[in-house]
Design an enzyme around this catalytic site. Structure first.
Site, mmCIF file in Angstrom:
data_model
loop_
_atom_site.group_PDB
_atom_site.id
_atom_site.type_symbol
_atom_site.label_atom_id
_atom_site.label_comp_id
_atom_site.label_asym_id
_atom_site.label_seq_id
_atom_site.Cartn_x
_atom_site.Cartn_y
_atom_site.Cartn_z
ATOM 1 N N ASP A 8 0.856 -1.183 0.000
ATOM 2 C CA ASP A 8 0.000 0.000 0.000
ATOM 3 C C ASP A 8 0.894 1.236 0.000
ATOM 4 O O ASP A 8 1.731 1.405 0.907
ATOM 5 C CB ASP A 8 -0.912 0.010 1.227
ATOM 6 C CG ASP A 8 -1.995 -1.061 1.153
ATOM 7 O OD1 ASP A 8 -2.078 -1.749 0.119
ATOM 8 O OD2 ASP A 8 -2.742 -1.201 2.129
ATOM 9 N N ASP A 129 -15.160 -3.233 -1.577
ATOM 10 C CA ASP A 129 -14.664 -2.776 -0.271
ATOM 11 C C ASP A 129 -15.869 -2.512 0.614
ATOM 12 O O ASP A 129 -16.640 -1.580 0.353
ATOM 13 C CB ASP A 129 -13.830 -1.503 -0.436
ATOM 14 C CG ASP A 129 -12.642 -1.718 -1.358
ATOM 15 O OD1 ASP A 129 -12.085 -2.827 -1.352
ATOM 16 O OD2 ASP A 129 -12.266 -0.772 -2.092
#
Length: 252
Positions: A8, A129
């Site tokens: 990330d 998500d």
């Protein structure tokens, strides 16, 4: 089942969040290129890159870094975070990215995502998500009432290549994936689903294996790898993906 390490990217560094909270960002590496190469050296057959800065800003920010990592690695790379236009999708694929992952764009401009699926078959994946099964957008900062399975079925019909299901409330907690939701979604889809969020131990990984029959073909590992509660070599050996090195290097 494919085991996919995650990087990330936030402001040029490798970080991990807890439940998508940018205020809890923990820097786990200052050299994303070297980190990507380390995962490849340890046997990764795919890398998951997320532009967290881009997801929050609403546009891809780490494009040059992502392109450089993609060119340097021997394994395919999938990319998500902040992708909001067909031009960005095209550019990423032209740079050699194997899969482009869109989330917010599917709700804000579904026609564009359908066109991307048409132009780039088997390349466009949808990020599911979720909090309590409902989709969150814009770097997980905004919550909707859209059901994950409903959205997935809509875009499966439009040609999405697959789906990445992330339980936000589990993400970064090391408390295990949301298996009931993964089962609910994957059972009703024909395209593959990748599990993400909450993986904390080898037991969690092994608990996912029965879902392979329902179409869960991969798992993304993040915090567990960086904290060493799972090592990439042992995870790869457990799912019998390939012979891998015995050594483990977590971060740089």
């Amino acid at each position: 089942m494919e085991v996919i390490p995650a990087i990330d990217l936030l402001n040029g560094q490798c970080v991990r969040l807890v439940q998508g909270d940018y205020a809890q960002a923990e820097v786990v590496g200052t050299d994303p290129m070297r980190q990507a190469q380390l995962w490849a050296e340890l046997g990764a057959t795919r890398l998951h890159l997320v532009d967290l800065t881009g997801a929050k800003a609403g546009t891809l920010v780490h494009h040059q870094l992502i392109a450089a990592i993609t060119r340097a690695l021997p394994c395919p790379v999938q990319v998500g975070g902040g992708i909001r236009s067909l031009e960005q999708i095209t550019s990423l694929l032209d740079q050699g990215v194997d899969r482009v992952i869109v989330g917010t764009l599917a709700l804000e401009n579904p026609a564009l995502v359908r066109e991307a699926c048409r132009q780039y078959p088997n390349k466009i994946w949808l990020a599911l998500d979720c909090r309590h099964g409902k989709i969150a957008t814009k770097g997980w900062l905004e919550q909707t009432t859209v059901d994950a399975l409903t959205l997935a079925q809509e875009f499966e019909a439009a040609g999405a290549a697959g789906f990445i299901y992330t339980d936000i409330l589990q993400d970064g907690t090391l408390k295990g994936p949301n298996i009931p939701e993964l089962r609910r979604v994957s059972t009703h889809l024909d395209r593959p689903v990748i599990a993400s969020g909450g993986m904390g131990s080898m037991t969690d990984l092994l608990n996912l294996l029965p879902l392979v029959a329902q179409g869960v073909t991969g798992v993304i590992l993040g915090k567990a790898l960086y904290q060493g509660t799972i090592t990439l070599p042992e995870a790869l050996r457990a799912v019998r993906w390939q012979d891998v090195p015995e050594t483990d290097i977590r971060f740089c």
